[in-house]
Every structure is written in C-alpha cells, then in structure tokens.
Design an enzyme around this catalytic site. Structure first.
Site, PDB file in Angstrom:
ATOM      1  N   ASP A   1      -3.939  -4.578  11.177  1.00 32.25           N
ATOM      2  CA  ASP A   1      -3.710  -3.470  10.252  1.00 32.25           C
ATOM      3  C   ASP A   1      -3.348  -3.955   8.850  1.00 32.25           C
ATOM      4  O   ASP A   1      -2.816  -5.047   8.662  1.00 32.25           O
ATOM      5  CB  ASP A   1      -2.616  -2.537  10.780  1.00 32.25           C
ATOM      6  CG  ASP A   1      -1.289  -3.248  11.002  1.00 32.25           C
ATOM      7  OD1 ASP A   1      -1.313  -4.367  11.525  1.00 32.25           O
ATOM      8  OD2 ASP A   1      -0.237  -2.687  10.654  1.00 32.25           O
ATOM      9  N   GLU A   2      -3.659  -3.129   7.895  1.00 29.63           N
ATOM     10  CA  GLU A   2      -3.193  -3.220   6.506  1.00 29.63           C
ATOM     11  C   GLU A   2      -3.557  -4.526   5.799  1.00 29.63           C
ATOM     12  O   GLU A   2      -2.745  -5.102   5.085  1.00 29.63           O
ATOM     13  CB  GLU A   2      -1.672  -2.984   6.447  1.00 29.63           C
ATOM     14  CG  GLU A   2      -1.284  -1.586   6.879  1.00 29.63           C
ATOM     15  CD  GLU A   2       0.183  -1.268   6.647  1.00 29.63           C
ATOM     16  OE1 GLU A   2       0.481  -0.127   6.266  1.00 29.63           O
ATOM     17  OE2 GLU A   2       1.034  -2.170   6.853  1.00 29.63           O
ATOM     18  N   VAL A   3      -4.778  -4.989   5.966  1.00 24.91           N
ATOM     19  CA  VAL A   3      -5.266  -6.101   5.140  1.00 24.91           C
ATOM     20  C   VAL A   3      -5.731  -5.503   3.815  1.00 24.91           C
ATOM     21  O   VAL A   3      -6.579  -4.617   3.792  1.00 24.91           O
ATOM     22  CB  VAL A   3      -6.413  -6.848   5.835  1.00 24.91           C
ATOM     23  CG1 VAL A   3      -7.038  -7.878   4.893  1.00 24.91           C
ATOM     24  CG2 VAL A   3      -5.903  -7.530   7.101  1.00 24.91           C
TER      25      VAL A   3
END
EC number: 3.2.1.52
Length: 846
Positions: free
Chosen positions: A514-516
C-alpha cells in the site's frame, strides 16, 4: 590515562541544564486561521528547574502528524520539517532565556484544522549544539482543552439524543451467548457447576479432543474455588458431566451446546468446533463469576446450534509504529479467542520499526527496532509518533526475538488462531532499508563488497524525489535491484523456519503493497538498467507487476500463497485521460488474497472491494469506514485517534452489511448525513463476487497507540460489533428492502446488542484475564425544564455526578433521576462495575 581523559571529555560535554526540568504545554488556539483550512497553535515551554535555559546552543525536536509552517507567528523560533513526522525547532534572535519558574510561548501554524487531541505535536526533546548526536527528553507534556468550531461536533446533548431510544431490558430476555449463535433456546431450569463435575469425552474419539478437554477442565476450574475432584463412582446417579462428543456432520467450526440439569454436552466434528463450544460455555457463565472463583455457579439450561458465517474473522495489529510487549499480545489473543476471532494479522514492519528478529539479517532489529535521536539513521531510526530522543523508550524501541515469536505462534495455535505475518513492501519499508544500509556500511568497511551488496534495498545513486502520505522521502524499496529479492527470499525462509519449529500452520505471508507514492524509482540507475533489458517494463508503473510477480514466485516456492493490501491486485491504466486502477488480470490465476481497506466515502473507491471480488480475487473486507479501530470514536477533542477515513463508534462495525455496505453507509467521514449520489454507477457485489469474500478484518494501526491501555481502549468494545458481524448470520434488517422496516428492525437489534454488552460482556471484561481497559462512553446530558437529565449508551453502567466543580469519582452522587441545580457546575461520569470512569460530560450551564 586515556580512559580518564575520555571520561572527562564526556563529562565536559554533558549539558548543565536538565531537559527533564522543561514542561511543554500544547494548545490549539483557532481553526480556519486567516480564513484558510489551517490552525493556529501554541506551545509553552516552562522551566521547572534551578538553571536557566539559554537563548541558543540547542534545538528542540518533536513529532507532528500535521505539516507545520516554517516561520512561527511569534517569530521567536523557526520550525523545519526533517522527515516523516519529525520536526526541529530552533530559537531565533528574539527568543528569550527561560529562567527558573518562567515560560516562553511559541505560536505556530499547522496546515490542517485541529479536531482531536491527536492533531497536536508530541515527543519533545532537546539536542545541544555541542552534543549533536544525543537527544534529551523534556518533562511533563500537557494538552489544554479545545472546542473545535466545526459541524458534527459531538456534545453531551447530542450523545443524550443518540441514547434516548436505548431501553433497559431485563437480563432474562437476553441471549446469553455472544456472538449471537445460529439458534439459541433456554429450556428451563439450571445447571450447577461445582467441584464434582466430571470433565471428559462422551465417546471414544482417539484423542482428537484431548487439548480441548484439557481446556474445558481448566476453564471450569478457573471460576471454581475448590479443586475439581473426580467422583468416587462414575456410575453415581448424581454424576455431573461436562463432555465433548464427536459427531459427524458439523462444519469446520460448527458445534452444538446442550446444558441440562445434569450436565454440559458439546457435540462437534472438529477440535475447532469443540473450542468454540467451550468459548460459548464461558460466555454462558455469569460475568460476576470472573471477579473471583466461587464454590458453585448456576448457568441456564440451553440448547444451542452454531457455526460461523465467515471462516475468516481477522484482527490486524500494527506494532511497527509503536511496539506492544509480548504479554499484551497474549492478552489480545485471549480476548479475540473468547469472541471467536480466528486470524491474527501481525503487522510487524513499518517505516518506523522492524519488530521481528530475522537471524539471517540481524541488523533488521539491531538497527530497525530502535528509535532515538538521529538524523542519518545509520545506527537506529529517528524519533516517531512521540517516542522521544532517548533510545530507552517503550514504544519506539522493541522487537520479538525468534523465541518470542515462536511462543506467540504456539499460544495462538492453542486458541485456534492463525497468525499471518505482514512484511511491508515495497513501501512502508524505511526500517528495512536503513537496516540494510547499516549492513552494507559494516561489510564495506571490512572490504566485503559483494557480500555488502547482497541485500541492499536502496540504490545509493537514486536521485528520485517523492513524498509519501506520511511525508517520508526515503522509504520505498528499489524493486529494480536484484538484491531486493535476495532480501525477500531470506526473510521468507527465516519466517517459514519459525513456523516449522513452532509446529503451527503458515498459509500465507502478507507483503503489504500500500501507499507507494508517485515519482518513486524514476531516477534510479537500477530502474534505468532493468528498463533497457526488459522490454515489458516501459515505465515505473510496470515495476509493480514485476515486483509482485517475483515475490509471488518466492512465496509459492515455500508452499504458500501471497496476500497483501488491495494495491497489490490493481493495475494502473487511463480512462478519459485520467489515471484509474482496475483489477489486474495477470494475477487472477494466482489466487492472491487482497485485503481491501479503501472504501472512503466520497473518495471514489467505495466499490473497490466489490470490484476485486467480482473479478475473482479472494477478498477480505477491512473497510476503513467501519473496521479501523484506531479511528476516533466520534468528533470530539477528548477522543483520541485519527479520522481521515471516518469517525467510528461501536455502531459502525455493528451496522456493517458485508455484501451491501452501501446500504449501511448513512454518514460521511465527518459524521454528517451522507449524499448517497456517490454510489451511483458503483459496482454492486454479484453472487459470484460473494463467493470470493473470504471474510472480515478489523484493524488497529499503531500511530496513536502508545500504551497497552490505549490499545485496549481503541479495540474494546468496538471488537464486539465486529465479532457479531463476522460470526453471526445476516440479521433481518440487513436484507429488508423497506428502509423504514429495516431501520425499525435495526433499532430493536441495536438496543438488544447494547444491553448484552452493558450487562454481560463489559462486566465480564472488567475481570476476565485480570481485566481489560475497555472504553467507557461518557454519559449523554441534556437540559430539560431546568433539570439536567443523563443517559448512557450501555445499560448496566452507572452514572455519578457532582455539583462542586470536581470530576465525579466512585464516591460521588449516584444519578437516578434528573438533577436540579441553580448556578453550580454539574458534571456527569459513567463507571463500570470495577470503578473505572469515563471521560467527563460537562454540559454548558446557562
């Protein structure tokens, strides 16, 4: 002589001023400051010591989840962003020395409004200019009360209105097993549990239930003061029995429980079914029995048949941001098991901490499990989430040894809980990156270049510039590096070894995803090199599929399947010129497990979980709107927690409809009435999609969880609402098409649920396992006809009040009826059976 000189040099560098003599007070002053969505704040530094804090020669550091404007309003300090949530404060020429007993006030602007106590700075410490590598924590930290001026703010009067339809139900009308079983009938009469009960198996079962029989015996013994004795004759007419019987035909976790006036009988086909039958028996026991053992206990005669709706009932705990000790993990597992939650998703790694010993890579914990003052992260990680500048801290520093983790695995297995480890990659990986950099530095110094590069996660010459949702600028593994896969393979191998030694199953490892952020890898030499040799990689977005394709193969090689957050299962594309994400068809045949958190209302991805399930992905609903228990309970300054996804009181998990969560969405993330037009055009869940919903998962992320007490406050009692939805079948209100009828049916179930909790389960948790620090809601209070009336969310709790300006305690007046006052200040507070109190409700006196 050299030793003496070194000691003298250290003594000379030690500051003469004790940072612990400084106390810090934070107060929010004004929202919408300068007519912008920002806030004016102030910190006041008070010198409680005997020496003067000089005007210069030091910097102060602190953490803040909110970005802060560099120039302070008062002009006496400069505040600069460092990385993540770390900021520095440097006194300017106008800063005045702080003499003993004096204070200095610094006003600053935060780039967001203040709603809850979580929105402020924390973790202050001082670094002296002549000792730049050491941090000294300041002393007491105080937060002043603040009343945000925003719609949806919850007041005692609003709480009273929310509680007004909650009636007090007689306990005999309540189902005495929770979560609600498939069928439950009280058949009349009771059974007496005492020392003469014979615990065993009713038929020959080849020892399949040996562990559960032992558990049944210990569960009974824990509430009986006398030691259990075997009756002299097993043929005695007065024989009392507690038996587990093997009967074919039950589901994997199904059971029946029958209590008659002569015995307790659990029938099942599996050890898991026997275990859940025992948990139901423990819930059937009156809560008062857990306060102290008794000679005998009466339980009602019942006939129960039960099995879960979902086979996957999970709780995720993040210990990367803030560490939780092993003893607390055991306590969490105990309460999960009691309410039939069978998966523990252990979020072990983060930007701010690596919490699991990997013997093959000792730097992961030698460097990545420690936090203190550092600006280069070469030996440990920087202060985050208020952990302070000193290495000796309980939340930033800590990890589980290999032996610890094996002990946790064995403990969970006895409770029929599967532990799924999460290793965050490629984002949220700063702890791993900096640890492997430290390994590289050590081996390079030894002249071992090839060995040094074997596990590098970050290309030294990567000039890519990015910032994550948490403001980190260097936390993403470079997936172009071959060494990244050496790292992943080694970590997998060590984890598999732990499970093997523990003798417990490992089915999957969660590899995050998540959240790259945007712009990562763009200027990486490794990316440019791999792009030249791999024609399928045309841009950095294609590295995503390359990375997870390789990780998937490494996981499969160990006989596991891959799981991760939803981003793992998505492919980025373009629609009408705008970037969009769609289920990735390439990974469909791989049977990956996607855990979907993003259904933020108004964010555009409300149907993401349903899209993935409809497309064939095995999907776990971890919806932020209803299942994130680190979110604040409601919009009130004194309620801790974030609220970027939602405010989430216990009604949010209880009202959740897994197969149609559009229907139960009634308010937006600010708690205001929802514009339901946001669901127009969104995918509904198909029957095929329903077959791909594995189950539900609740979560506590660790940014705000700085103690075991706070963890329990955020988890309990919200986990009851989750347990009900994960175990029990759809209630009638979930499928009723008439909104009016659905609302009426819901209200009835809601009141029953609150009575069960207030009169049975919360009193139980006051004493079970030594007692849990569950949240006690503050009373609702309203002024009617010159009298103050109060009510409570959970019938069974008591309310006390004062009129002398002091906060109520266990000796204060007991509230029974409306309170008439003249000009006095009235305060109300709820208490549990153990005397723990809620926050104080203080209505505005006219």
């Amino acid at each position: 002589m050299a030793l003496c000189l070194n000691h003298a040099a250290r003594a000379a560098n030690e500051p003469k001023f004790n940072a612990h003599d400084l106390s810090i007070t934070w107060e929010a002053l004004q929202n919408d400051y300068q007519n912008k969505p920002q806030s004016l704040n102030a910190i006041t530094i008070t010198n409680n010591g005997k020496n003067v804090l000089p005007v210069s020669g030091w910097k102060m550091y602190f953490n803040s989840a909110r970005l802060i404007t560099e120039q302070t309003v008062t002009g006496n300090a400069m505040i600069k962003f460092v990385n993540g949530d770390l900021f520095s404060l440097t006194p300017t020429a106008t800063f005045t020395e702080i003499r003993p007993g004096q204070s200095v006030r610094i006003e600053f602007i935060a780039e967001d409004p203040v709603i809850t106590v979580t929105d402020g700075p924390e973790g202050f410490y001082i670094v002296w200019d002549n000792q730049p590598d050491k941090g000294y924590n300041t002393g007491a930290f105080t937060i002043k009360p603040f009343k945000p001026n925003y719609k949806g703010l919850i007041t005692p009067a609003i709480i009273y209105d929310q509680n007004k339809n909650i009636t007090n139900m007689p306990e005999q009308q309540l189902t005495k097993i929770f979560p609600t079983p498939v069928s439950y009938e009280e058949t009349g009469g009771s059974f007496t549990i005492d020392k003469s009960i014979l615990v065993g198996s009713g038929v020959i079962d080849d020892g399949v239930f040996n562990k559960e029989i032992s558990l049944l015996k210990s569960s009974i013994q824990s509430v009986i003061s006398d030691k259990l004795v075997v009756p002299e004759s097993s043929k005695s007419k007065n024989l009392k029995a507690a038996q587990i019987n093997f009967v074919k035909g039950y589901g994997a976790e199904g059971y029946s429980l029958k209590v008659t006036n002569y015995g307790i009988f659990i029938s099942t086909s599996t050890p898991a079914g026997a275990f859940y039958g025992i948990q139901s028996l423990k819930i059937l026991i009156p809560p008062a029995a857990f306060a102290h053992p008794q000679k005998e206990i009466q339980i009602p005669c019942v006939e129960v048949k039960d099995e879960p709706r979902f086979g996957y009932r999970a709780f995720m705990l993040d210990v990367g941001r803030n560490f939780q000790p092993k003893k607390e993990i055991f306590r969490v597992l105990d309460v999960l098991a009691l309410y039939k939650i069978n998966v523990f998703h252990f979020h072990l790694t983060e930007d701010e901490g690596w919490r699991l010993e990997i013997p093959s890579l000792p730097e992961l914990t030698a460097v990545g499990a420690k936090r203190g003052h550092t600006l280069d992260s070469k030996h440990f990680l920087p202060a985050s989430h208020g952990s302070g500048g000193e290495l000796d801290n309980k939340t930033g520093t800590g990890f589980y040894t290999r032996a610890d983790y094996i002990e946790i695995l064995k403990y969970a297995d006895k409770l029929h809980i599967l532990v799924i480890p999460e290793i965050e990659a490629p984002g949220h990986a700063r702890a791993a990156i900096k640890s492997m950099n430290a390994r590289y530095d050590r081996l390079i110094a030894e002249g071992k270049k090839a060995k040094a590069e074997k596990y590098l996660l970050y290309a030294p010459n990567d000039k890519s510039e990015y910032s994550t949702a948490q403001y980190w600028t260097d936390n993403v593994i470079d997936v172009s590096l071959p060494s990244a896969y050496n790292f992943v393979e080694t970590v997998i191998g060590d984890i598999v070894s732990m499970y093997k030694e523990a003798g417990v199953p490992l089915k999957t490892i969660n590899f995050g995803g998540d959240e790259v952020p945007a712009h990562v890898w763009e200027k990486s030499p490794a990316y440019l090199a791999i792009k030249a040799t791999h024609p399928e990689i045309k841009n950095t977005g294609d590295l995503w599929y390359y990375f997870y394709g390789r990780v998937n193969q490494l996981v499969k090689a160990k006989g596991l399947y891959l799981s991760g957050w939803e981003e793992m299962a998505l492919r980025k594309t373009v629609l009408d010129g705008n970037p969009v994400y769609v289920p990735n068809p390439d990974f469909m045949p791989e049977h990956l497990q996607a855990e979907v958190w993003n259904n933020t209302l108004g964010g555009g991805n409300e149907d993401l979980a349903y899209k993935l399930a409809n497309a064939g992905y095995k999907t776990v609903l971890t919806c932020v709107t209803n299942m994130y228990f680190d979110m604040a309970h409601y919009k009130s300054f004194d309620e801790p927690g974030y609220y970027w996804g939602a405010f989430s009181d216990i009604d949010k998990p209880f009202s959740f409809i897994p197969f149609d969560y559009f229907k139960n969405s009634k308010v937006d993330r600010d708690g205001l009435p929802l514009n339901r037009n946001i669901f127009i055009g969104k995918q509904r869940l198909t029957d095929y999609g329903k077959s791909n919903i594995l189950g539900l998962q609740s979560a506590v992320w660790g940014e705000n969880i700085k103690s075991t007490e706070r963890l329990e406050y955020m988890l309990l009692p919200r986990v009851f609402g989750f347990a009900e939805r994960a175990w029990s079948s759809d209630p009638a209100w979930a499928t009723e098409k008439s909104e009016m009828k659905s609302d009426s049916l819901y209200e009835k179930d809601w009141v029953t649920f609150l009575n069960v909790l207030g009169k049975r389960e919360l009193p139980r948790l006051s004493y079970y396992n030594g007692g849990y620090n569950y949240r006690i809601p503050k009373p609702g209070v309203t002024l009617q006809d010159g009298k103050y009336k109060a009510n409570i969310q959970f019938p069974g709790l008591i309310i006390r009040y004062t009129t002398n300006g002091k906060d109520p305690d266990t000796k204060s007046n007991l509230y029974n009826d409306a309170v008439t006052i003249d000009k006095s200040t009235v305060k109300f507070r709820a208490f549990d059976t153990k005397g723990r109190g809620s926050s104080v409700s203080e209505p505005v006196t006219p």
